[in-house]
Design a protein around this motif. Sequence first.
Motif, PDB file in Angstrom:
ATOM      1  N   LEU A   2       0.829  -1.198   0.000  1.00 56.34           N
ATOM      2  CA  LEU A   2       0.000   0.000   0.000  1.00 56.34           C
ATOM      3  C   LEU A   2       0.872   1.261   0.000  1.00 56.34           C
ATOM      4  N   LEU A   3       1.948   1.248   0.801  1.00 48.13           N
ATOM      5  CA  LEU A   3       2.819   2.415   0.864  1.00 48.13           C
ATOM      6  C   LEU A   3       3.578   2.606  -0.448  1.00 48.13           C
ATOM      7  N   VAL A   4       4.011   1.524  -1.060  1.00 44.16           N
ATOM      8  CA  VAL A   4       4.710   1.625  -2.355  1.00 44.16           C
ATOM      9  C   VAL A   4       3.753   2.153  -3.425  1.00 44.16           C
ATOM     10  N   ILE A  10       1.753   9.489  -5.461  1.00 38.47           N
ATOM     11  CA  ILE A  10       2.270  10.816  -5.112  1.00 38.47           C
ATOM     12  C   ILE A  10       3.195  11.325  -6.205  1.00 38.47           C
ATOM     13  N   ALA A  11       4.062  10.440  -6.729  1.00 39.48           N
ATOM     14  CA  ALA A  11       4.983  10.845  -7.795  1.00 39.48           C
ATOM     15  C   ALA A  11       4.220  11.248  -9.051  1.00 39.48           C
ATOM     16  N   ALA A  12       3.210  10.448  -9.436  1.00 37.82           N
ATOM     17  CA  ALA A  12       2.435  10.759 -10.641  1.00 37.82           C
ATOM     18  C   ALA A  12       1.637  12.046 -10.468  1.00 37.82           C
ATOM     19  N   THR A  13       1.043  12.227  -9.273  1.00 41.91           N
ATOM     20  CA  THR A  13       0.283  13.455  -9.019  1.00 41.91           C
ATOM     21  C   THR A  13       1.187  14.676  -9.052  1.00 41.91           C
ATOM     22  N   TRP A  36       4.715  31.267 -10.524  1.00 43.37           N
ATOM     23  CA  TRP A  36       4.461  29.925 -11.037  1.00 43.37           C
ATOM     24  C   TRP A  36       5.743  29.093 -11.085  1.00 43.37           C
ATOM     25  N   LEU A  37       6.890  29.734 -11.352  1.00 44.75           N
ATOM     26  CA  LEU A  37       8.160  29.011 -11.338  1.00 44.75           C
ATOM     27  C   LEU A  37       8.431  28.425  -9.954  1.00 44.75           C
ATOM     28  N   ILE A  38       8.271  29.252  -8.939  1.00 45.21           N
ATOM     29  CA  ILE A  38       8.533  28.791  -7.577  1.00 45.21           C
ATOM     30  C   ILE A  38       7.514  27.731  -7.168  1.00 45.21           C
ATOM     31  N   ALA A  39       6.240  27.963  -7.519  1.00 46.91           N
ATOM     32  CA  ALA A  39       5.200  26.995  -7.155  1.00 46.91           C
ATOM     33  C   ALA A  39       5.428  25.660  -7.851  1.00 46.91           C
ATOM     34  N   GLY A  40       5.704  25.698  -9.165  1.00 55.97           N
ATOM     35  CA  GLY A  40       5.905  24.452  -9.908  1.00 55.97           C
ATOM     36  C   GLY A  40       7.109  23.682  -9.420  1.00 55.97           C
ATOM     37  N   GLY A  41       8.245  24.364  -9.263  1.00 56.53           N
ATOM     38  CA  GLY A  41       9.450  23.681  -8.799  1.00 56.53           C
ATOM     39  C   GLY A  41       9.309  23.162  -7.388  1.00 56.53           C
ATOM     40  N   SER A  42       8.705  23.952  -6.506  1.00 59.32           N
ATOM     41  CA  SER A  42       8.547  23.534  -5.112  1.00 59.32           C
ATOM     42  C   SER A  42       7.626  22.324  -4.997  1.00 59.32           C
ATOM     43  N   ILE A  43       6.524  22.358  -5.727  1.00 63.84           N
ATOM     44  CA  ILE A  43       5.571  21.249  -5.638  1.00 63.84           C
ATOM     45  C   ILE A  43       6.178  19.969  -6.201  1.00 63.84           C
ATOM     46  N   LEU A  44       6.890  20.075  -7.325  1.00 59.15           N
ATOM     47  CA  LEU A  44       7.522  18.880  -7.881  1.00 59.15           C
ATOM     48  C   LEU A  44       8.576  18.348  -6.912  1.00 59.15           C
ATOM     49  N   GLY A  45       9.400  19.230  -6.357  1.00 60.06           N
ATOM     50  CA  GLY A  45      10.422  18.789  -5.409  1.00 60.06           C
ATOM     51  C   GLY A  45       9.821  18.167  -4.160  1.00 60.06           C
ATOM     52  N   LEU A  46       8.783  18.799  -3.597  1.00 62.89           N
ATOM     53  CA  LEU A  46       8.119  18.244  -2.421  1.00 62.89           C
ATOM     54  C   LEU A  46       7.464  16.904  -2.730  1.00 62.89           C
ATOM     55  N   GLY A  47       6.864  16.804  -3.921  1.00 63.00           N
ATOM     56  CA  GLY A  47       6.212  15.545  -4.287  1.00 63.00           C
ATOM     57  C   GLY A  47       7.204  14.404  -4.409  1.00 63.00           C
ATOM     58  N   ILE A  48       8.333  14.652  -5.060  1.00 61.11           N
ATOM     59  CA  ILE A  48       9.351  13.604  -5.205  1.00 61.11           C
ATOM     60  C   ILE A  48       9.930  13.240  -3.841  1.00 61.11           C
ATOM     61  N   TRP A  49      10.135  14.243  -2.986  1.00 61.27           N
ATOM     62  CA  TRP A  49      10.633  13.983  -1.630  1.00 61.27           C
ATOM     63  C   TRP A  49       9.635  13.130  -0.849  1.00 61.27           C
ATOM     64  N   SER A  50       8.357  13.459  -0.934  1.00 61.79           N
ATOM     65  CA  SER A  50       7.334  12.674  -0.234  1.00 61.79           C
ATOM     66  C   SER A  50       7.294  11.254  -0.761  1.00 61.79           C
ATOM     67  N   MET A  51       7.356  11.100  -2.094  1.00 64.62           N
ATOM     68  CA  MET A  51       7.368   9.762  -2.685  1.00 64.62           C
ATOM     69  C   MET A  51       8.527   8.939  -2.150  1.00 64.62           C
ATOM     70  N   HIS A  52       9.705   9.556  -2.044  1.00 61.39           N
ATOM     71  CA  HIS A  52      10.906   8.842  -1.620  1.00 61.39           C
ATOM     72  C   HIS A  52      10.737   8.267  -0.224  1.00 61.39           C
ATOM     73  N   PHE A  53      10.275   9.084   0.715  1.00 62.31           N
ATOM     74  CA  PHE A  53      10.204   8.611   2.093  1.00 62.31           C
ATOM     75  C   PHE A  53       8.997   7.708   2.329  1.00 62.31           C
ATOM     76  N   VAL A  54       7.903   7.896   1.586  1.00 61.78           N
ATOM     77  CA  VAL A  54       6.790   6.949   1.691  1.00 61.78           C
ATOM     78  C   VAL A  54       7.229   5.575   1.199  1.00 61.78           C
ATOM     79  N   MET A  56      10.304   4.432   1.206  1.00 58.37           N
ATOM     80  CA  MET A  56      11.237   3.877   2.190  1.00 58.37           C
ATOM     81  C   MET A  56      10.486   3.300   3.388  1.00 58.37           C
ATOM     82  N   LEU A  57       9.412   3.990   3.813  1.00 53.37           N
ATOM     83  CA  LEU A  57       8.601   3.457   4.912  1.00 53.37           C
ATOM     84  C   LEU A  57       7.920   2.154   4.512  1.00 53.37           C
ATOM     85  N   GLY A  58       7.715   1.964   3.210  1.00 54.25           N
ATOM     86  CA  GLY A  58       7.115   0.722   2.735  1.00 54.25           C
ATOM     87  C   GLY A  58       8.104  -0.410   2.571  1.00 54.25           C
TER      88      GLY A  58
END
Length: 353
Positions: A2-4, A10-13, A36-54, A56-58
């Motif tokens: 489920l976590l994987v 999260i990565a696709a979203t 929009w540059l800051i929003a787009g880059g920040s959201i993509l970076g946060l999303g990839i970071w969240s995907m990574h640790f989710v 790892m928890l899986g």
Amino acid sequence: FLLVTLSYLIAATSAYIAIELAGRVKTATNRSKHLWLIAGGSILGLGIWSMHFVAMLGHGTLKDATYSFPLVFLSVIIAMTGCILGFYLVARRMSRESFVLGGFLMGSAIAGMHYVGIAALQGMTLQYHTGYVLLSILIAIAASWTALWIGFFSRYAKRQMLVQTKVFFALIMGIAISGMHHVGMLGLEFQMIPSFTSDQVIEPTMLLTLVSIVTLFLFVVFFASVLFDLQLRKRDLIQATILESTEDGVVTTNPDGAIQYANSLFYDFFPEQHQYLTELDTTLRLDVPDHTKQMLHVDERILEVVNNPLKGENLNQTLWFFRNVTDQVLSQRQLEHLAFHDRLTDLPNRDKI
């Protein structure tokens, strides 16, 4: 499992949101483009970071691992900074060089985030397989190039992209981003250190809570930015409709004369490569005192031009109005000619003398 699965979603979203915001970067004005540059880059970076640790928890063998808080924090900064820089380089100058450099920086930052996140694992020894490490870095860079190409350079980016197309590309990007993570994990060997203790660690439950908050923040920021953009677009549509309906050619320029907005009637008045327009018709070259009227002869037209400086509220622009007064001027000249010349002989009359 489920976590994987959640990590992939999260990565696709995140990829979908980045594609959506990249389109807004291309069409935004200079004032809102940086947002929009800051929003787009920040959201993509946060999303990839969240995907990574989710993900790892899986990982079954890491379910009881703890994480170094400073390194977890550093990893998210690396991811966000790299994605923002990649977006900025491409949006600033749409060229092959910026595309290559932006994708390389973004991919390197994503890979750096991954391995800094791995290094955040506490209480274990880590060994890396060079081949898998290099392959994961190449996948990260290739995925970044793909994201920038989809968002800025593809034929889909040059027109309004369908939602189905965005979803398709986002799913592909999700596979690439998740693939980078799992390839990197394949090249990792670790061994637990018994009775290990350390300060400034994050427990798995706390990390999952943190990632959940970040992911929720991700979606809130996205939907808030979309609503904000809709309001801006509605306002711009009303303004553009008003300016297109006027009988004047309307232009706004910055202090250097670069055209920031021009309605269609302005370009009807001035043919391409005119003496008053330079640098591929993107700069207006006129020396007209503020709030004064001046007549211009443009081919067979006579244009009345007046400018109004726009100051205050962080504005430093000039608003120009161009009106076609050819018929009025010719009629006035004809009336003056008839008033001072004989209608039969066309010779000057006594009033002329």
